[in-house]
Scaffold this motif. Structure first.
Motif, mmCIF file in Angstrom:
data_model
loop_
_atom_site.group_PDB
_atom_site.id
_atom_site.type_symbol
_atom_site.label_atom_id
_atom_site.label_comp_id
_atom_site.label_asym_id
_atom_site.label_seq_id
_atom_site.Cartn_x
_atom_site.Cartn_y
_atom_site.Cartn_z
ATOM 1 N N GLN A 59 0.835 -1.206 0.000
ATOM 2 C CA GLN A 59 0.000 0.000 0.000
ATOM 3 C C GLN A 59 0.870 1.256 0.000
ATOM 4 O O GLN A 59 0.584 2.216 -0.708
ATOM 5 N N ARG A 60 1.961 1.226 0.760
ATOM 6 C CA ARG A 60 2.878 2.366 0.794
ATOM 7 C C ARG A 60 3.489 2.624 -0.581
ATOM 8 O O ARG A 60 3.604 3.769 -1.028
ATOM 9 N N LEU A 61 3.890 1.536 -1.282
ATOM 10 C CA LEU A 61 4.457 1.695 -2.615
ATOM 11 C C LEU A 61 3.416 2.170 -3.624
ATOM 12 O O LEU A 61 3.732 2.878 -4.579
ATOM 13 N N THR A 62 2.159 1.774 -3.400
ATOM 14 C CA THR A 62 1.094 2.143 -4.332
ATOM 15 C C THR A 62 0.681 3.604 -4.179
ATOM 16 O O THR A 62 0.468 4.311 -5.168
ATOM 17 N N LEU A 63 0.581 4.062 -2.938
ATOM 18 C CA LEU A 63 0.070 5.413 -2.677
ATOM 19 C C LEU A 63 1.158 6.478 -2.650
ATOM 20 O O LEU A 63 0.860 7.660 -2.817
ATOM 21 N N HIS A 64 2.391 6.082 -2.427
ATOM 22 C CA HIS A 64 3.473 7.057 -2.294
ATOM 23 C C HIS A 64 4.608 6.706 -3.254
ATOM 24 O O HIS A 64 4.601 5.657 -3.899
ATOM 25 N N LYS A 65 5.586 7.559 -3.317
ATOM 26 C CA LYS A 65 6.713 7.319 -4.215
ATOM 27 C C LYS A 65 7.639 6.253 -3.647
ATOM 28 O O LYS A 65 7.494 5.820 -2.502
ATOM 29 N N LEU A 66 8.604 5.854 -4.469
ATOM 30 C CA LEU A 66 9.562 4.844 -4.036
ATOM 31 C C LEU A 66 10.384 5.342 -2.856
ATOM 32 O O LEU A 66 10.518 6.555 -2.661
ATOM 33 N N PRO A 67 10.950 4.426 -2.060
ATOM 34 C CA PRO A 67 11.818 4.855 -0.960
ATOM 35 C C PRO A 67 13.006 5.668 -1.479
ATOM 36 O O PRO A 67 13.364 5.566 -2.663
ATOM 37 N N PRO A 68 13.616 6.489 -0.639
ATOM 38 C CA PRO A 68 14.798 7.257 -1.065
ATOM 39 C C PRO A 68 15.895 6.345 -1.594
ATOM 40 O O PRO A 68 15.977 5.163 -1.237
ATOM 41 N N LYS A 69 16.756 6.882 -2.440
ATOM 42 C CA LYS A 69 17.817 6.071 -3.045
ATOM 43 C C LYS A 69 18.754 5.473 -2.003
ATOM 44 O O LYS A 69 19.346 4.419 -2.230
ATOM 45 N N THR A 70 18.886 6.152 -0.882
ATOM 46 C CA THR A 70 19.795 5.644 0.149
ATOM 47 C C THR A 70 19.297 4.351 0.782
ATOM 48 O O THR A 70 20.095 3.586 1.341
ATOM 49 N N VAL A 71 17.987 4.104 0.726
ATOM 50 C CA VAL A 71 17.429 2.876 1.310
ATOM 51 C C VAL A 71 16.633 2.090 0.270
ATOM 52 O O VAL A 71 15.803 1.262 0.632
ATOM 53 N N ILE A 72 16.875 2.321 -1.003
ATOM 54 C CA ILE A 72 16.114 1.650 -2.052
ATOM 55 C C ILE A 72 16.344 0.141 -2.041
ATOM 56 O O ILE A 72 15.503 -0.644 -2.475
ATOM 57 N N VAL A 73 17.486 -0.284 -1.491
ATOM 58 C CA VAL A 73 17.797 -1.718 -1.430
ATOM 59 C C VAL A 73 16.767 -2.468 -0.596
ATOM 60 O O VAL A 73 16.569 -3.676 -0.772
ATOM 61 N N SER A 74 16.093 -1.777 0.299
ATOM 62 C CA SER A 74 15.123 -2.434 1.181
ATOM 63 C C SER A 74 13.960 -3.055 0.422
ATOM 64 O O SER A 74 13.237 -3.874 0.986
ATOM 65 N N VAL A 75 13.775 -2.679 -0.857
ATOM 66 C CA VAL A 75 12.671 -3.266 -1.617
ATOM 67 C C VAL A 75 12.890 -4.763 -1.853
ATOM 68 O O VAL A 75 11.940 -5.472 -2.195
ATOM 69 N N PHE A 76 14.110 -5.262 -1.662
ATOM 70 C CA PHE A 76 14.386 -6.687 -1.826
ATOM 71 C C PHE A 76 14.026 -7.495 -0.580
ATOM 72 O O PHE A 76 13.932 -8.721 -0.653
ATOM 73 N N LEU A 77 13.838 -6.846 0.549
ATOM 74 C CA LEU A 77 13.652 -7.566 1.807
ATOM 75 C C LEU A 77 12.425 -8.482 1.846
ATOM 76 O O LEU A 77 12.468 -9.520 2.523
#
Length: 250
Positions: A59-77
């Motif tokens: 829901q967070r990814l759908t309603l808001h933008k992607l996480p900042p580049k500094t923590v973008i790796v967290s999308v793999f978790l």
């Protein structure tokens, strides 16, 4: 919110996956049974909680933008609980019976296979319950693997969209999710057996090794230069604290 919320939850799944490893050194069948049942309980705690967090994260990814580049790796978790959860349910093993005791000889996590071997020997439930646990465990593991493909696509798409992003200690978030997804894939190839899953698992495993080497080299370089010791997740907090202090002074 980031997928880092999954880290304390996935520890239950990892602990559950090691249950059969502990059971392999227990020559007492009853003790091995208790260990496997406790592992299933831990699995039942970690996996549903992980799925709840993943819904919120989607829901967070759908309603808001992607996480900042500094923590973008967290999308793999999110791959972590899916890969580890599936791998913990099914793992091939070999069991040898000495007298009235069971010595389980295995390579790693194997809840489904342990249930298949231990339940009939300890008179737990019906005679067919052990194979049923194993078969259902494999089915759930296969579903988790398929669900993991979706999150792998989301993660890769997010990385491609972000293009260049700075190296930080969070890059280690690449290794565990992809690693457990690779082991789950390899195990699928062993259980079916399937050449497709074996080849894909080998490719993923090699990718994890190459990634581990790259991240390890980056970590060593950053540690020597002193630029590595920076927590991206605390950057906004530091700015808020500075603004608050400035407001008090004014």
């Amino acid at each position: 919110m980031t997928a880092v919320w999954l880290l304390p939850i996935v520890s239950c799944i990892v602990a559950a996956s090691t249950g059969a490893t502990v059971a392999e050194v227990l020559t007492n069948a009853q003790h091995a049974l208790w260990t496997v049942l406790a592992s299933y309980i831990l699995w039942g705690i970690g996996v549903p909680l992980s799925l709840m967090v993943m819904v919120i994260y989607l829901q967070r990814l759908t309603l808001h933008k992607l996480p900042p580049k500094t923590v973008i790796v967290s999308v793999f978790l999110p791959l972590g609980p899916l890969g580890q959860g599936g791998y913990g349910l099914v793992q091939s093993s070999q069991s040898k019976i000495y007298g009235n005791s069971i010595l389980i000889m295995a390579r790693a996590m194997k809840l489904g296979q342990c249930a298949k071997e231990i339940f009939p020997k300890t008179g737990t439930l019906e005679q067919s319950s052990g194979p049923t646990f194993y078969t259902l465990g494999f089915l759930v593991a296969l579903i988790f693997w398929a669900f993991g493909l979706v999150w792998l696509f989301f993660a890769l798409a997010s990385i491609v969209r972000s293009k260049h992003f700075p190296f930080n200690i969070g890059w280690w978030g690449f290794t565990f999710p992809l690693g457990v997804f690779a082991t789950s894939t390899c195990q699928m190839g062993t259980e079916l057996p399937s050449g497709f899953f074996r080849i894909l698992g080998t490719i993923l495993s090699l990718a994890v090794v190459a990634l581990w080497i790259a991240v390890g080299a980056g970590t060593l370089k950053g540690a020597m230069s002193g630029q590595l010791f920076f927590a991206p997740c605390l950057a906004d907090l530091r700015v808020q604290e500075e603004d608050k202090d400035a407001g008090k002074v004014a």
